[in-house]
Enzyme design. Structure first.
Site, PDB file in Angstrom:
ATOM      1  N   GLY A  14       0.872  -1.068  -0.063  1.00  0.00           N
ATOM      2  CA  GLY A  14       0.117  -0.121  -0.004  1.00  0.00           C
ATOM      3  C   GLY A  14       1.012   1.266   0.165  1.00  0.00           C
ATOM      4  N   LYS A  77      -0.710  -6.573  -4.456  1.00  0.00           N
ATOM      5  CA  LYS A  77      -1.116  -8.014  -5.108  1.00  0.00           C
ATOM      6  C   LYS A  77      -0.026  -8.492  -6.170  1.00  0.00           C
ATOM      7  CE  LYS A  77      -4.817  -6.307  -8.009  1.00  0.00           C
ATOM      8  NZ  LYS A  77      -5.467  -5.059  -7.817  1.00  0.00           N
ATOM      9  N   GLY A  78       1.215  -7.831  -5.781  1.00  0.00           N
ATOM     10  CA  GLY A  78       2.349  -8.254  -6.973  1.00  0.00           C
ATOM     11  C   GLY A  78       3.251  -9.162  -6.443  1.00  0.00           C
ATOM     12  N   ARG A  82       3.995 -15.702  -5.888  1.00  0.00           N
ATOM     13  CA  ARG A  82       2.488 -15.992  -5.991  1.00  0.00           C
ATOM     14  C   ARG A  82       1.962 -15.298  -7.079  1.00  0.00           C
ATOM     15  NH1 ARG A  82      -0.879 -16.359  -3.160  1.00  0.00           N
ATOM     16  NH2 ARG A  82      -1.591 -18.591  -3.345  1.00  0.00           N
ATOM     17  N   ASP A 119       5.691  -5.018   5.772  1.00  0.00           N
ATOM     18  CA  ASP A 119       6.243  -6.513   6.247  1.00  0.00           C
ATOM     19  C   ASP A 119       6.040  -7.353   4.660  1.00  0.00           C
ATOM     20  OD1 ASP A 119       3.228  -6.155   6.075  1.00  0.00           O
ATOM     21  OD2 ASP A 119       3.303  -8.189   7.402  1.00  0.00           O
ATOM     22  N   THR A 141       5.080   2.370   6.330  1.00  0.00           N
ATOM     23  CA  THR A 141       3.672   1.749   6.207  1.00  0.00           C
ATOM     24  C   THR A 141       3.113   2.975   7.237  1.00  0.00           C
ATOM     25  OG1 THR A 141       2.196   0.330   7.459  1.00  0.00           O
ATOM     26  CG2 THR A 141       4.415   0.137   8.119  1.00  0.00           C
ATOM     27  N   ILE A 142       1.840   3.154   6.843  1.00  0.00           N
ATOM     28  CA  ILE A 142       1.267   4.199   7.743  1.00  0.00           C
ATOM     29  C   ILE A 142       0.786   3.469   9.094  1.00  0.00           C
ATOM     30  CG2 ILE A 142       0.182   5.413   5.875  1.00  0.00           C
ATOM     31  CD1 ILE A 142      -2.476   4.073   6.634  1.00  0.00           C
ATOM     32  N   ASP A 143       0.799   1.892   8.981  1.00  0.00           N
ATOM     33  CA  ASP A 143       0.492   1.317  10.071  1.00  0.00           C
ATOM     34  C   ASP A 143       1.290   1.171  11.486  1.00  0.00           C
ATOM     35  OD1 ASP A 143      -1.821   0.474   8.463  1.00  0.00           O
ATOM     36  OD2 ASP A 143      -0.558  -1.233   8.051  1.00  0.00           O
ATOM     37  N   ASP A 145       3.784  -0.582  12.010  1.00  0.00           N
ATOM     38  CA  ASP A 145       3.682  -1.935  12.763  1.00  0.00           C
ATOM     39  C   ASP A 145       5.277  -2.815  12.685  1.00  0.00           C
ATOM     40  OD1 ASP A 145       3.410  -2.545  10.154  1.00  0.00           O
ATOM     41  OD2 ASP A 145       1.570  -3.744  10.568  1.00  0.00           O
ATOM     42  N   ARG A 187      -4.270  -1.997  10.479  1.00  0.00           N
ATOM     43  CA  ARG A 187      -4.352  -3.344  10.385  1.00  0.00           C
ATOM     44  C   ARG A 187      -4.320  -4.222  11.626  1.00  0.00           C
ATOM     45  NH1 ARG A 187      -0.390  -6.446   6.479  1.00  0.00           N
ATOM     46  NH2 ARG A 187       1.187  -5.077   7.666  1.00  0.00           N
ATOM     47  N   GLU A 238      -9.426  -0.525  12.493  1.00  0.00           N
ATOM     48  CA  GLU A 238     -10.246  -1.634  11.939  1.00  0.00           C
ATOM     49  C   GLU A 238      -9.841  -2.950  12.374  1.00  0.00           C
ATOM     50  OE1 GLU A 238      -8.323  -0.936   7.980  1.00  0.00           O
ATOM     51  OE2 GLU A 238      -6.527  -1.672   8.667  1.00  0.00           O
ATOM     52  N   HIS A 288      -8.779   5.426   2.879  1.00  0.00           N
ATOM     53  CA  HIS A 288      -7.703   5.601   2.081  1.00  0.00           C
ATOM     54  C   HIS A 288      -7.189   7.140   2.344  1.00  0.00           C
ATOM     55  CE1 HIS A 288      -8.714   1.700   0.871  1.00  0.00           C
ATOM     56  NE2 HIS A 288      -7.413   1.461   0.759  1.00  0.00           N
TER      57      HIS A 288
HETATM   58  O1  F6P Z   1      -1.260  -1.452   5.434  1.00  0.00           O
HETATM   59  C1  F6P Z   1      -1.760  -0.316   5.055  1.00  0.00           C
HETATM   60  C2  F6P Z   1      -3.164  -0.391   4.920  1.00  0.00           C
HETATM   61  O2  F6P Z   1      -3.754   0.928   4.552  1.00  0.00           O
HETATM   62  C3  F6P Z   1      -3.987  -0.911   6.140  1.00  0.00           C
HETATM   63  O3  F6P Z   1      -3.785  -0.064   7.085  1.00  0.00           O
HETATM   64  C4  F6P Z   1      -4.989  -1.326   5.564  1.00  0.00           C
HETATM   65  O4  F6P Z   1      -5.602  -2.545   6.275  1.00  0.00           O
HETATM   66  C5  F6P Z   1      -4.782  -1.995   4.177  1.00  0.00           C
HETATM   67  O5  F6P Z   1      -3.331  -1.379   3.693  1.00  0.00           O
HETATM   68  C6  F6P Z   1      -5.917  -1.430   3.190  1.00  0.00           C
HETATM   69  O6  F6P Z   1      -5.504  -1.996   1.656  1.00  0.00           O
HETATM   70  P1  F6P Z   1      -6.009  -1.695   0.444  1.00  0.00           P
HETATM   71  O7  F6P Z   1      -5.333  -0.586   0.004  1.00  0.00           O
HETATM   72  O8  F6P Z   1      -5.757  -2.962  -0.412  1.00  0.00           O
HETATM   73  O9  F6P Z   1      -7.566  -1.324   0.904  1.00  0.00           O
END
Ligand code: F6P
Length: 365
Positions: A14, A77-78, A82, A119, A141-143, A145, A187, A238, A288
């Site tokens: 992301g 998804k890249g 896989r 990650d 990552t914005i998370d 984590d 997440r 979330e 987002h």
């Molecule tokens: O890991 C970053 C994040 O924004 C999470 O906080 C969130 O759960 C996920 O990506 C959302 O993913 P997508 O962009 O596929 O909706």
């Protein structure tokens, strides 16, 4: 040592505010050393279809430090180990294209890949390192984590966006004497909810690390009411879940993404509050918005420091490591250690204690 290296850089997973600042720093710091820099577009896709590789020069990256998104594009998804393909029958087939990527990397004479990712992307980078493709990771990552770095870039911007949204909710919630439940990203970690909820003076913060009881949440709202505060703000991460309950999600997508899409806890909590307290309650999902826009000054500087440090560490001969923020310096950790474990909010952390001292409920007591 004055080797003229050929550096590749990509952005995976992301997006997060600050990606372009890292790309800028990598390009500028490399050019100062007389190295060449190549941008791999859309995660690893650019190493499959090498037409998609772009030469990055100081001219090419001028003005991008303050821009959100990534000039290289990204995908979550890249995974080249896989990768989903549509076959002739229109069905999704999963293929491993990692060998092709490594052979293209070598054929192009690239020396090191700077992989900017969270990650998932860093796990992929680690597998490539094991296949003989030298990698230096930069944590994004914005998370927030990732356990091996004090902080990731993108987090501060996401928290600022969420705090601003919470600030705005106070006036409308108060005008209508309503409860507003705002669902934020993160997440399986509660960092965004905790920091924005505390800064935004929420009444309740729900995080994955502290399973909550909805009765406690409602009691907090009603106790406030008795004391004359007739509106409430609940911030729900979330990934938060009720005690004994499951995380609420939208299931797995069919596009090769590894994890489930989280979401729905805010709506659930709002419905329960409305039913159990009779208070008019609304929910919203920030989604987002938290990933978009210009990075804060903090994130820009952090991202520039990560990018420049990656280049310095490469010059020192370090490979297959992730750059980590270890204030006041930058450090490296082996990639396999960097992807080993996630960083949750410690229950005894000062931030949790501060929130509790502000009278904020986590729904656990
Ligand atoms: O890991 C970053 C994040 O924004 C999470 O906080 C969130 O759960 C996920 O990506 C959302 O993913 P997508 O962009 O596929 O909706």
């Amino acid at each position: 040592m004055n080797e003229r290296l050929k550096i590749a850089v990509n952005t995976g997973g992301g997006d997060a505010p600050g990606l372009n600042a890292v790309i800028y720093a990598v390009t500028m710091a490399s050019y100062r050393r007389g190295w060449e820099v190549y941008g791999i577009q859309t995660g690893y896709a650019g190493l499959l279809d090498t037409e998609q590789i772009i030469r990055l020069t100081p001219e090419k990256v001028t003005g991008i430090v303050s821009m959100g998104g990534t000039i290289l594009g990204t995908t979550n998804k890249g995974d080249p180990f896989r990768l989903p393909f549509k076959n002739a029958l229109g069905e999704i087939e999963i293929r491993d294209v990692s060998d092709k990527i490594v052979s293209n990397f070598k054929r192009l004479g690239l020396d090191v890949l700077i992989a900017i990712g969270g990650d998932g992307s860093l796990r992929i980078a680690h597998r490539f390192a094991q296949m003989g493709m030298p990698v230096v990771g930069v944590p994004k990552t914005i998370d927030n984590d990732l356990a091996s770095t004090i902080i990731t870039f993108g987090f501060d911007t996401a928290v600022s966006t969420a705090t601003e949204a919470i600030d705005k909710l106070h006036s409308t919630a108060s005008a209508h004497e309503r409860v507003m439940v705002v669902e934020v990203m993160g997440r399986n970690a509660g960092w965004i909810a905790l920091n924005s909820g505390t800064s935004g003076s929420a009444d309740v913060i729900l995080i994955p690390e502290i399973p909550f009881r909805i009765k406690n949440v409602c009691d907090k709202i009603m106790n406030n009411e008795l004391r004359g505060k007739r509106y409430g703000i609940v911030v729900a991460a979330e990934g938060a879940r009720a005690e004994g309950g499951e995380v609420i999600h939208k299931g797995k997508t069919e596009d090769g993404r590894q994890d489930v899409l989280l979401g729905g806890i805010g709506e659930w909590v709002a419905r329960e509050i409305q039913q159990q307290t009779g208070k008019d309650t609304r929910s919203l999902v920030l989604g987002h918005l938290q990933r978009g826009g210009s990075p804060t000054t903090f994130d820009r500087l952090l991202a520039l420091r990560f990018g420049a440090a990656a280049v310095r560490f490469i010059a020192e001969g370090r490979r297959n490591v992730m750059v980590a923020s270890a204030p006041p310096d930058m450090a490296t950790v082996p990639l396999e250690v960097a992807v080993e474990k996630m960083k949750s909010v410690p229950l005894d952390s000062d931030s949790i204690l501060t929130a509790r001292d502000m009278g904020i409920s986590f729904g656990d007591e």
